[in-house]
Write an enzyme that holds these catalytic residues in place. Sequence first.
Site, short mmCIF file in Angstrom:
data_model
loop_
_atom_site.label_atom_id
_atom_site.label_comp_id
_atom_site.label_asym_id
_atom_site.label_seq_id
_atom_site.Cartn_x
_atom_site.Cartn_y
_atom_site.Cartn_z
N ASN A 9 62.82 79.15 37.03
CA ASN A 9 62.22 79.33 38.35
C ASN A 9 63.38 79.66 39.31
O ASN A 9 64.11 78.77 39.72
CB ASN A 9 61.51 78.04 38.75
CG ASN A 9 60.86 78.12 40.11
OD1 ASN A 9 60.93 79.15 40.78
ND2 ASN A 9 60.23 77.04 40.53
N ARG A 94 58.79 82.02 36.34
CA ARG A 94 57.89 82.03 37.48
C ARG A 94 58.15 83.32 38.24
O ARG A 94 59.28 83.56 38.70
CB ARG A 94 58.18 80.84 38.38
CG ARG A 94 57.27 80.80 39.56
CD ARG A 94 57.70 79.70 40.48
NE ARG A 94 56.63 79.37 41.40
CZ ARG A 94 56.60 78.27 42.12
NH1 ARG A 94 57.56 77.40 42.02
NH2 ARG A 94 55.62 78.04 42.95
N HIS A 182 51.06 79.61 44.98
CA HIS A 182 50.97 78.27 44.37
C HIS A 182 49.97 78.25 43.22
O HIS A 182 49.44 77.20 42.85
CB HIS A 182 50.56 77.19 45.39
CG HIS A 182 51.67 76.76 46.30
ND1 HIS A 182 51.46 76.35 47.59
CD2 HIS A 182 53.01 76.64 46.10
CE1 HIS A 182 52.60 76.02 48.16
NE2 HIS A 182 53.57 76.19 47.26
N HIS A 209 47.93 71.23 48.08
CA HIS A 209 49.30 71.22 47.54
C HIS A 209 50.21 71.06 48.75
O HIS A 209 50.50 72.03 49.47
CB HIS A 209 49.58 72.53 46.79
CG HIS A 209 50.99 72.63 46.29
ND1 HIS A 209 51.32 72.65 44.95
CD2 HIS A 209 52.16 72.73 46.95
CE1 HIS A 209 52.62 72.73 44.82
NE2 HIS A 209 53.16 72.79 46.03
N SER A 212 57.16 71.04 50.34
CA SER A 212 57.87 71.68 51.46
C SER A 212 57.23 73.03 51.75
O SER A 212 57.20 73.49 52.88
CB SER A 212 59.36 71.78 51.18
OG SER A 212 59.57 72.33 49.92
N ARG A 242 58.11 76.75 57.70
CA ARG A 242 57.31 77.98 57.95
C ARG A 242 56.15 77.69 58.89
O ARG A 242 55.57 76.61 58.86
CB ARG A 242 56.73 78.51 56.62
CG ARG A 242 57.78 79.10 55.72
CD ARG A 242 57.18 79.51 54.38
NE ARG A 242 57.77 78.77 53.29
CZ ARG A 242 57.27 78.69 52.06
NH1 ARG A 242 56.15 79.31 51.77
NH2 ARG A 242 57.88 78.00 51.13
N ARG A 286 59.04 62.47 55.24
CA ARG A 286 59.44 61.05 55.24
C ARG A 286 60.15 60.69 56.54
O ARG A 286 59.90 59.65 57.14
CB ARG A 286 60.40 60.76 54.07
CG ARG A 286 59.69 60.65 52.76
CD ARG A 286 60.66 60.72 51.64
NE ARG A 286 61.27 62.06 51.55
CZ ARG A 286 61.85 62.54 50.47
NH1 ARG A 286 61.95 61.81 49.39
NH2 ARG A 286 62.34 63.75 50.45
N GLY A 329 54.88 66.93 46.70
CA GLY A 329 55.67 65.85 47.31
C GLY A 329 54.92 64.97 48.31
O GLY A 329 54.84 63.75 48.13
N ILE A 330 54.37 65.57 49.35
CA ILE A 330 53.68 64.79 50.38
C ILE A 330 52.34 64.27 49.84
O ILE A 330 51.99 63.10 50.01
CB ILE A 330 53.46 65.64 51.66
CG1 ILE A 330 54.81 66.15 52.20
CG2 ILE A 330 52.70 64.86 52.71
CD1 ILE A 330 54.69 67.20 53.30
N GLY A 331 51.61 65.14 49.16
CA GLY A 331 50.29 64.77 48.65
C GLY A 331 50.36 63.64 47.64
O GLY A 331 49.49 62.76 47.60
N GLU A 332 51.40 63.64 46.80
CA GLU A 332 51.51 62.61 45.76
C GLU A 332 52.09 61.30 46.29
O GLU A 332 51.82 60.25 45.74
CB GLU A 332 52.41 63.12 44.62
CG GLU A 332 51.77 64.23 43.80
CD GLU A 332 52.77 64.94 42.90
OE1 GLU A 332 53.75 64.31 42.45
OE2 GLU A 332 52.57 66.15 42.67
N GLU A 380 54.35 72.58 37.76
CA GLU A 380 54.30 74.03 37.57
C GLU A 380 55.10 74.47 36.35
O GLU A 380 54.73 75.41 35.65
CB GLU A 380 54.83 74.73 38.84
CG GLU A 380 53.86 74.63 39.99
CD GLU A 380 54.52 74.58 41.35
OE1 GLU A 380 55.29 73.62 41.61
OE2 GLU A 380 54.27 75.49 42.16
P1 ADP Z 1 58.83 71.76 46.91
O1 ADP Z 1 57.79 72.55 47.63
O2 ADP Z 1 60.21 72.01 47.37
O3 ADP Z 1 58.65 71.69 45.42
P2 ADP Z 1 57.95 69.00 46.88
O4 ADP Z 1 56.60 69.19 46.29
O5 ADP Z 1 58.97 68.30 46.05
O6 ADP Z 1 58.57 70.32 47.46
O7 ADP Z 1 57.78 68.22 48.25
C1 ADP Z 1 58.89 67.98 49.05
C2 ADP Z 1 58.44 67.26 50.29
O8 ADP Z 1 57.68 66.10 49.97
C3 ADP Z 1 59.64 66.75 51.08
O9 ADP Z 1 60.00 67.66 52.05
C4 ADP Z 1 59.11 65.48 51.72
O10 ADP Z 1 58.79 65.80 53.04
C5 ADP Z 1 57.84 65.15 51.00
N1 ADP Z 1 57.86 63.81 50.45
C6 ADP Z 1 58.40 63.36 49.30
N2 ADP Z 1 58.21 62.03 49.16
C7 ADP Z 1 57.53 61.62 50.24
C8 ADP Z 1 57.02 60.36 50.70
N3 ADP Z 1 57.19 59.25 50.01
N4 ADP Z 1 56.36 60.35 51.88
C9 ADP Z 1 56.19 61.46 52.60
N5 ADP Z 1 56.63 62.66 52.22
C10 ADP Z 1 57.29 62.75 51.07
#
Ligand code: ADP
Length: 398
Positions: A9, A94, A182, A209, A212, A242, A286, A329-332, A380
């Site tokens: 990727n 990818r 995505h 999704h 970032s 963005r 975060r 990241g945020i969703g999980e 992914e």
């Molecule tokens: P990418 O799109 O780079 O693959 P990720 O899916 O890893 O990104 O998501 C990254 C984002 O997830 C980070 O910028 C952060 O803001 C957010 N993140 C990660 N852990 C947490 C958390 N515990 N609480 C809130 N946001 C989080």
Amino acid sequence: MRDGILVINAGSSSIKFSLYISDGDDKPLLSCKGQVEGINVAPHFIAKAPHGGVLNEQRWPDQPNLSHSALFKYMIQWIEAQLGDAELKAAGHRVVHGGSLYSQPLLINDDLMAELETLVPLAPLHQPHNLAPIKALKEVHPELLQVACFDTAFHRSNPWTAQSFALPRKITGEGVKRYGFHGLSYEYIARQLRQIAPAVARGRVVVCHLGSGASMCAIHEGKSIASTMGFTALDGLPMGTRTGTLDAGVVLYLLQQKGMTAKEIEDMLYKQSGLIGVSGVSNDMRVLLESSEPHATEAVELFVYRISRELGSLAAAMGGIDALVFTAGIGEHSPQVRERVCKHAEWLGVEMDDEANQRGAQMISTMESPVSVWVVPTDEEMMIAKHTREVLQSVKVA
Ligand code: ADP
């Protein structure tokens, strides 16, 4: 002998890899993963075991401008030394843009490469970086089977209306349309849902999704119906840096009244907007959630508001909604963002189970909730590995 499947990727400043070992029928097993980052600035290679332990790290302080291809070759040599009794059989890449035609992963040959080069103007920031390692790998291993997995492919099932802009036919005929991105993440989630909750997977699902880069997708019976990203990955939700959806008139204003150049506008829309632009504090959710700065609070508020608006729009595209899924990241990892989105979605029939949400359970809605809510980690790279193995097996059979 076991098959080694390499997943690549590549972006403008980093090349990420994952090495999988496949025995045949079971899902490919992650052997190690890593990346070269800081390309052209301060190159840094790091490789980790699946559980996160560092296996190797390398820096080149005297050669900040070490070329992409030199770094790539270093990475490939290191990866090959990890194969053990497995043989490197295929590489899956990818590729951000597969244009209007490609709705499946494809075996790469010279004709396909030429086609993919013609799509560079549609994704100038990503496509050239995705194609570079394919060429580099071909130089080192001309016989290696290489597979392109497109981020746009999953959305080719969108109806015409969801793919169209109301622009003159002269322009839309050139390929100016909504492609959606995505797709590898959404496809992975759709497959996971079939295992976790088969009845849900057959229904009308909106997947958020939220990483970032952030987007949302309406999936009905496992097929993408509509998504928030469009011609580029700039559309839809506000993201780390963005803008998300923007009145095109703002771009005209920046050009005509502010005298900004195309490059300056590109930088503003891609790198200085979204959470960082609104908060002035950080692009990291975060940090924003912990900050007491009013602008940080507003950035989170706008993010949640826009997710809620898009949720209504995607539900409308499917004539309703049966399930909501959070990923990336945020969703999980953010119960707080999930809670706020679900609160806004009560009108759609979403009833969150607060305790399950805080605990990070897989299902976070109440048993009675008309719309079930799920947290499903995305992967992914695994999706690319599976696709690559499927193509490899079809070639073996042929
Ligand atoms: P990418 O799109 O780079 O693959 P990720 O899916 O890893 O990104 O998501 C990254 C984002 O997830 C980070 O910028 C952060 O803001 C957010 N993140 C990660 N852990 C947490 C958390 N515990 N609480 C809130 N946001 C989080």
